[in-house]
Design a protein around this motif. Structure first.
Motif, PDB file in Angstrom:
ATOM      1  N   LEU A 188      11.519 -12.109   5.742  1.00  0.00           N
ATOM      2  CA  LEU A 188      11.898 -11.303   6.986  1.00  0.00           C
ATOM      3  C   LEU A 188      13.238 -11.534   7.263  1.00  0.00           C
ATOM      4  CD1 LEU A 188       8.622 -12.147   9.166  1.00  0.00           C
ATOM      5  CD2 LEU A 188       9.272  -9.863   8.592  1.00  0.00           C
ATOM      6  N   ARG A 194       5.950  -7.705   0.695  1.00  0.00           N
ATOM      7  CA  ARG A 194       5.676  -6.694   1.746  1.00  0.00           C
ATOM      8  C   ARG A 194       4.042  -6.572   1.697  1.00  0.00           C
ATOM      9  NH1 ARG A 194       3.624  -2.084   2.307  1.00  0.00           N
ATOM     10  NH2 ARG A 194       4.065  -1.004   0.099  1.00  0.00           N
ATOM     11  N   ARG A 247       2.563  -9.815   3.062  1.00  0.00           N
ATOM     12  CA  ARG A 247       2.445  -9.697   4.507  1.00  0.00           C
ATOM     13  C   ARG A 247       1.394  -8.737   5.034  1.00  0.00           C
ATOM     14  NH1 ARG A 247       8.211  -9.455   4.012  1.00  0.00           N
ATOM     15  NH2 ARG A 247       8.157  -7.223   4.859  1.00  0.00           N
ATOM     16  N   GLY A 248       0.911  -9.353   5.997  1.00  0.00           N
ATOM     17  CA  GLY A 248      -0.091  -8.459   6.911  1.00  0.00           C
ATOM     18  C   GLY A 248      -1.542  -8.409   5.921  1.00  0.00           C
TER      19      GLY A 248
END
Lengths: 313, 274, 273
Positions: free
Chosen positions: C56, C83, C86-87
């Motif tokens: 990040l 990415r 992440r999440g």
């Protein structure tokens, strides 16, 4: 929401009255006596004191200031702005209407150029901050803000029309006549808006919601377009909207360079001919346009933004 | 402060450029190779030569000399405009900030109306009303710009009015006005310097625009905007006449714009460290 | 088995004058179902550590070291694969719930976009899962909340929604970056309870970043104390309390000792059970 719009409309009324009063005072500050001017306009051969007194009574000039202002205002609302000093056979309203379409065409074309160029360029400058593209654009913007619009017009006319013989130098008629003036008018606005959009997007990129969007693993494209661009457009929309009346009034200089038969040319020639009613009405028109567009885009913004929508409700 | 200024390359460069231009303008009679008004019809549109370093214009006048003499009205009027603007703005701002009450109310309402009006059109309206002349151009420009300064200075006064040292001075009995002014001036000076140097560039463009349209400095006087107006008519035969004053305006205005940014860095160290 | 193992992580800010170190040689690991608390005052580099291995940080930072997550070194992964992690596998709960949601979109929309990116669910599935999560987070009228804009909800509610989004996809690692700092005391208590529930209910590894000794005592099994970008103390929670080596840790503990007395009692009771 309805209440908010009504409130906003009501607050515009005193401002409009203020503007109209300034315009009314304006014509009463001129050094010459309006009655005398009126006689000259009617081509009365010998101007006597009695004749002046007669006209004064006829025009209501002997009445108190406030009464005269109200009469004038009512006439304006009816669309009667008086007659031109220079050409008594023509009304001011007629003169302005004759020139308005040309200016609107020029301002419209410039507005389209501004939107088409500043949005993508500002977007990419923010996304690729400090890249060669951003650096070059910033350099161009810096130089553009230091260039007087009339000189840009002259340079374009000289290079494109005279040297390369691609477009006509001046006048109006076909769309080809429109290109150079529109480029000139829009140039400084494009620079302003690129900077506005770029800085606004960079400001938004620092916000927590962008970090959180990254935390959730959203793709960059979605973060940039769906979140950052949309948020910055919300803050830029009023500025973009206000550029419309600014463009309409900003054509004065460029119209003169390119002999474009619009309001700007009319305004400058009226200044030289001391045709005060025309100037007065022109200033009034631009002032009213400013207030109206400000109002319109404020309301549009509050309709589009959920936070403001709630406040307004 | 001086140290930081001398270390800032842009600040030094732009300030020296502006000073140089100003000096050239002041000593124009000694520097200019020819009389700016002397016509030499036989030699019109002459190219570069020893006698006329930048060639001649449509009436055979020395272009370089006209450029040098043109500094006087171009830069001089712009500086004069800014001085007028700052004086009027400062007066109104101080009045509003110091006396408060209805005086402030009236002044600030007028400021609001001024700021909401389209400035471009107002310049033309004022010139139209007062008639075409140089001093009216200055009045028109001061008229549309003072409100910005009034608002800025009023904000400054407001911030300082209730600060501790003013309260303290009230306690020990020093004249409040004196203390306020002494602290106010340095704290506003930096903002004022930045804004004013940016606005000199704006004034140069605005005044030259009016001259270009024939509403400001009139024809034989060598002013850069008026020179461009003359050059417009002979664009096809002698483009140099149009390019030289234009570049001069761009360079001078850029210098003022850069100077504004540089002064901001020099005067406000917080901005630099960020 | 450790879910994430960080070794010699260094983060430096690139400036004109050279590299300015922010995080120096930080190493730790977190096991499945375990909660590691990172304690430190603001500016001590605790958030930076986490942001560094989650990808990040922008280009103005230089990151070195290793961060092995399920056998993959995160610092060597591409931006795109980070990415995707992440999440889904690594999720986070952030500090300011009021500003973390985009003000222009409804909550439902922002939940849905997260799930749409990481799963193959169709619209109906996304909706039913979103409602599930809100219910699990004890939010009343979930269907109505989905239609609300962020500014129409309270900070505590938004924080719970954020936690809901974080655990919805059953991540391997949940990072909570000062999740209780911006919230009032009563809501803090409820939020901490949510974290305790996650800890007991799931097999998720947790990193709990805070400067609040009280908050960390409720959820963390082990604690790292960071100061000026370095780890100055680490160990079991009670160990830190009694045998702090670092003066900064001692200070923190002493300041809090009055408040902590109760927690210590509670912990001892728990230990004796």
């Amino acid at each position: 929401m309805k209440q908010y719009i009504i409130k906003r409309l009501l607050t515009a009324i005193p401002l409009l009255l203020c503007i109209s009063f300034v315009c009314f005072v304006f014509i009463n500050l001129i050094p010459s006596d309006p009655a005398e001017v009126a006689l000259r306009v009617r081509q009365v051969p010998i101007i006597t004191d009695e004749a002046i007194a007669e006209v004064r009574a006829e025009l209501g000039l002997d009445k108190p200031y406030l009464v005269r202002y109200l009469t004038w205002l009512v006439n304006c609302l009816k669309g009667d702005f008086g007659i031109s000093y220079v050409n008594p056979s023509r009304t001011v309203a007629g003169e302005l209407l004759r020139c308005l379409p040309a200016t609107l065409r020029l301002a419209g074309a410039s507005f389209i150029l501004v939107i088409l160029l500043s949005l993508p360029i500002g977007f990419f400058c923010a996304v690729y901050k400090d890249s060669w593209f951003d650096r070059i654009m910033r350099g161009i913007i810096f130089i553009t803000t230091a260039m007087p619009a009339y000189w840009v017009g002259l340079l374009l006319m000289w290079s494109v029309s005279i040297k390369l013989d691609l477009l006509p130098t001046s006048g109006s008629g076909s769309w080809r006549h429109l290109i150079l003036p529109a480029c000139t008018v829009s140039l400084s606005y494009i620079a302003t808006f690129i900077r506005l959009i770029r800085n606004n997007m960079l400001e938004n990129m620092k916000q927590d919601y962008v970090l959180y969007a990254n935390v959730r693993g959203l793709p960059q494209k979605s973060i940039l377009v769906k979140h950052i661009l949309k948020n910055s457009m919300h803050t830029c929309i009023v500025a973009l909207g206000m550029s419309i009346p600014q463009l309409i009034s900003g054509t004065i200089v460029v119209e003169n360079v390119f002999a474009w038969p619009g309001l700007g040319t009319l305004c400058i020639s009226s200044i030289f001919n001391r045709d005060y009613p025309v100037i007065q009405t022109y200033v009034l028109l631009i002032g009213v346009l400013f207030v109206m567009f400000n109002l319109l885009f404020d309301i549009l913004q509050s309709l589009a933004d959920p936070r403001l929508r709630k406040e307004a409700a | 402060m001086l140290q930081r200024f001398l270390h800032h390359k842009t600040a030094v460069a732009t300030v020296s450029l502006v000073l140089l231009v100003a000096l050239i303008g002041i000593f124009a009679p000694w520097i200019a190779p020819n009389d700016p008004l002397a016509t030499d019809i036989i030699n019109k549109f002459a190219p570069y030569s020893a006698e006329y370093p930048l060639g001649t214009d449509n009436l055979g006048r020395c272009l370089l000399s006209r450029m040098i003499y043109g500094i006087r009205p171009t830069l001089g009027l712009a500086v004069l405009t800014m001085l007028g603007t700052i004086c009027l703005g400062a007066l109104m701002g101080l009045l509003a900030g110091y006396f408060r009450g209805w005086i402030e109310e009236v002044i600030m309402r007028v400021v609001d109306v001024m700021l909401s009006f389209p400035s471009q059109v107002m310049v033309f309206a004022v010139v139209a009303l007062l008639g075409v002349s140089v001093q009216n151009v200055i009045i028109a420009n001061v008229f549309i710009k003072w409100a910005w300064y009034a608002r800025m200075i009023r904000t400054g006064v407001m911030q300082h009015r209730n600060s501790n040292y003013v309260l303290f001075s009230r306690c020990i009995g020093t004249p409040e006005r004196f203390v306020l002014l002494r602290h106010l001036v340095p704290s506003i000076a930096s903002d004022l310097a930045v804004l004013a140097s940016l606005d000199v560039g704006w004034a140069i463009i605005n005044i030259s625009t009016l001259s270009f349209l024939g509403l400001g400095v009139q024809a034989p006087t060598p002013e850069w905007g008026a020179m461009l107006n003359e050059a417009k008519n002979v664009m096809t035969s002698n483009p140099t006449q149009m390019i030289v004053p234009g570049i001069a305006i761009v360079v001078l205005v850029s210098a003022f714009n850069l100077m504004g940014d540089a002064l901001r860095d020099v005067l406000d160290p917080k901005e630099v460290s960020e | 088995m450790s879910v994430i193992e960080v070794r010699d992580l260094c983060v430096s800010l690139k400036t004109k004058k050279g590299l300015h170190p922010i995080v120096k040689n930080v190493s730790f690991s977190v096991n499945q179902g375990e909660c590691l608390g990172i304690l430190g005052e603001s500016g001590s580099g605790k958030s930076m550590t986490v942001k560094a291995f989650a990808g990040l940080l922008d280009k103005s930072f230089q990151v070195s070291g290793q961060a092995v997550f399920n056998g993959r070194d995160l610092l060597k992964e591409s931006k795109e694969s980070l990415r995707r992690l992440r999440g889904r596998q690594i999720t986070m709960v952030l500090q300011n719930p009021m500003t973390c949601f985009d003000p222009l979109y409804r909550i439902g929309n922002q939940m849905a976009e997260t799930f749409a990116v990481h799963t193959q669910w169709d619209k109906a599935q996304i909706r039913s899962r979103s409602l599930d999560i809100l219910e699990r987070m004890q939010i009343k009228d979930p269907a109505e909340v989905l239609e609300k804009y962020p500014h129409q909800l309270s900070g505590g509610m938004l924080q719970r929604i954020m936690i809901g989004i974080a655990i919805a996809l059953e991540p391997d690692l949940l990072i909570a970056d000062e999740p209780t700092t911006a919230i009032d005391a009563i809501t803090q208590f409820e939020i901490l309870q949510e974290f305790q529930k996650i800890k007991s209910g799931h097999q998720t590894a947790m990193l709990f970043i805070t400067h609040d000794l009280g908050a960390v005592s409720k959820v963390a099994d082990r604690i790292l104390v960071m100061s000026n970008g370095e780890i100055v103390d680490k160990g079991e929670f009670s160990h830190i309390l009694h045998h702090a080596i670092d003066p900064y840790t001692k200070l923190l503990v002493e300041k809090r000792s009055a408040v902590m007395a109760r927690y210590r009692l509670a912990l001892q009771k728990e230990a004796s059970q």
